[in-house]
Scaffold this active site. Sequence first.
Site, PDB file in Angstrom:
ATOM      1  CG  ASN A  52      -1.730   1.237   1.379  1.00 16.56           C
ATOM      2  OD1 ASN A  52      -1.776   2.058   0.462  1.00 16.56           O
ATOM      3  ND2 ASN A  52      -2.384   1.395   2.524  1.00 16.56           N
ATOM      4  CD1 TRP A  53       3.490   1.030  -2.959  1.00 18.17           C
ATOM      5  CD2 TRP A  53       3.585   2.330  -4.791  1.00 18.17           C
ATOM      6  NE1 TRP A  53       4.246   0.371  -3.901  1.00 18.17           N
ATOM      7  CE2 TRP A  53       4.321   1.145  -5.037  1.00 18.17           C
ATOM      8  CE3 TRP A  53       3.504   3.283  -5.798  1.00 18.17           C
ATOM      9  CZ2 TRP A  53       4.963   0.903  -6.248  1.00 18.17           C
ATOM     10  CZ3 TRP A  53       4.145   3.049  -7.002  1.00 18.17           C
ATOM     11  CH2 TRP A  53       4.877   1.862  -7.223  1.00 18.17           C
ATOM     12  CE  LYS A  54      -0.202   3.319   4.718  1.00 17.72           C
ATOM     13  NZ  LYS A  54      -0.118   3.445   6.173  1.00 17.72           N
ATOM     14  CG  HIS A  92      -5.719   1.891   5.345  1.00 18.54           C
ATOM     15  ND1 HIS A  92      -5.319   2.826   6.265  1.00 18.54           N
ATOM     16  CD2 HIS A  92      -4.668   1.066   5.167  1.00 18.54           C
ATOM     17  CE1 HIS A  92      -4.064   2.583   6.614  1.00 18.54           C
ATOM     18  NE2 HIS A  92      -3.640   1.518   5.967  1.00 18.54           N
ATOM     19  CD  GLU A 113      -3.018   5.541   6.643  1.00 15.59           C
ATOM     20  OE1 GLU A 113      -3.047   5.550   5.406  1.00 15.59           O
ATOM     21  OE2 GLU A 113      -2.071   5.055   7.299  1.00 15.59           O
ATOM     22  CD  GLU A 154      -3.189  -2.298   7.355  1.00 16.36           C
ATOM     23  OE1 GLU A 154      -2.148  -2.553   6.762  1.00 16.36           O
ATOM     24  OE2 GLU A 154      -3.800  -1.225   7.223  1.00 16.36           O
ATOM     25  N   GLY A 159       2.746   2.655  10.746  1.00 14.92           N
ATOM     26  CA  GLY A 159       3.672   3.767  10.571  1.00 14.92           C
ATOM     27  C   GLY A 159       4.380   4.189  11.843  1.00 14.92           C
ATOM     28  CB  SER A 217       5.574  -1.325  12.050  1.00 17.50           C
ATOM     29  OG  SER A 217       5.184   0.021  12.243  1.00 17.50           O
ATOM     30  N   GLY A 269       3.040  -0.971   4.228  1.00 11.06           N
ATOM     31  CA  GLY A 269       3.051   0.455   3.912  1.00 11.06           C
ATOM     32  C   GLY A 269       4.465   0.912   3.586  1.00 11.06           C
ATOM     33  N   GLY A 270       5.114   1.538   4.546  1.00 13.41           N
ATOM     34  CA  GLY A 270       6.444   2.135   4.352  1.00 13.41           C
ATOM     35  C   GLY A 270       7.445   1.240   3.627  1.00 13.41           C
TER      36      GLY A 270
HETATM   37  P1  13P Z   1       3.228   0.683   7.635  1.00 11.65           P
HETATM   38  O1  13P Z   1       3.765  -0.620   7.045  1.00 11.65           O
HETATM   39  O2  13P Z   1       3.941   1.884   7.093  1.00 11.65           O
HETATM   40  O3  13P Z   1       3.144   0.628   9.112  1.00 11.65           O
HETATM   41  O4  13P Z   1       1.722   0.824   7.095  1.00 11.65           O
HETATM   42  C1  13P Z   1       0.880  -0.259   7.198  1.00 11.65           C
HETATM   43  C2  13P Z   1      -0.342   0.050   6.435  1.00 11.65           C
HETATM   44  O5  13P Z   1      -1.114   0.911   6.811  1.00 11.65           O
HETATM   45  C3  13P Z   1      -0.604  -0.723   5.209  1.00 11.65           C
HETATM   46  O6  13P Z   1      -1.889  -0.526   4.742  1.00 11.65           O
END
Ligand code: 13P
Length: 252
Positions: free
Chosen positions: A9-11, A97, A99, A169, A175, A215, A236-237
């Site tokens: 997930n590149w956001k 998600h 967010e 999640e 993050g 994470s 994510g990251g």
């Molecule tokens: P991180 O891997 O950056 O913690 O993000 C997880 C995430 O929200 C994937 O959708």
Amino acid sequence: MRKKIVAGNWKMNKSFEQAEALICDILEEIDGLDSRLANVVICPPAVYLEMAVDLARETSISIGAQNMSQFTSGAYTGEISATMLQSMDVQYCILGHSERRQYFNETDEILAAKVKTALENVIKPIFCCGEALAQREAGVHFDVVKSQIENALFTLTEEQFAEVVIAYEPIWAIGTGVTASPQQAQEMHEFIRGVIAAKYGIAVAEETSILYGGSCNAKNAKELFANPDIDGGLIGGASLVAADFVTIIKSF
Ligand code: 13P
């Protein structure tokens, strides 16, 4: 046997050139990898989907969106529909998600509509659930996750549910660099599988891929994926760096 999946997930990250280079680097690094080991899904920002689908064509990688509208078409300025995604050969869509729940007010009700619309358009939802830190500290994390799943998914038929991927999640792990311990993640994944089994039966629950996100990185993926109910990750990251993402893909 249920699918092992690593989804990135590149956001809201990367320029067009950077996005193109990242996909090319990932494709180069997984060249020759047995695609039975892990299904790879990349979810770039919507404006890069066409480019991503083109690059991924005839490779083992699938492309997913990060969000879509619950409406099919019409006067919804700025929105992207499931039919549009389908017409571009997008195969997955992340839905629910934290967010989006937090910053864009997506409720269980909206998510139930989105999940249905996605499935009607042959888009596989990667449905996210997970509790906030205060909820875990209050000991209600199982109840929170159960109700998120029940409210958004349990009006689906068994046939529809079979197309859904779940991503657990915990919000406190996203993050933050604080990962759920393999025990905490396994415990929740096993619980989720039980919730699914109670509604749709053991056979359906056993076929449902449940991913961990929060994470998850090149260092801890192996330990997380070693657990019987953790079928991969929503990253994510670490999905923004080709070498890290590919290490995670190879962590089964
Ligand atoms: P991180 O891997 O950056 O913690 O993000 C997880 C995430 O929200 C994937 O959708």
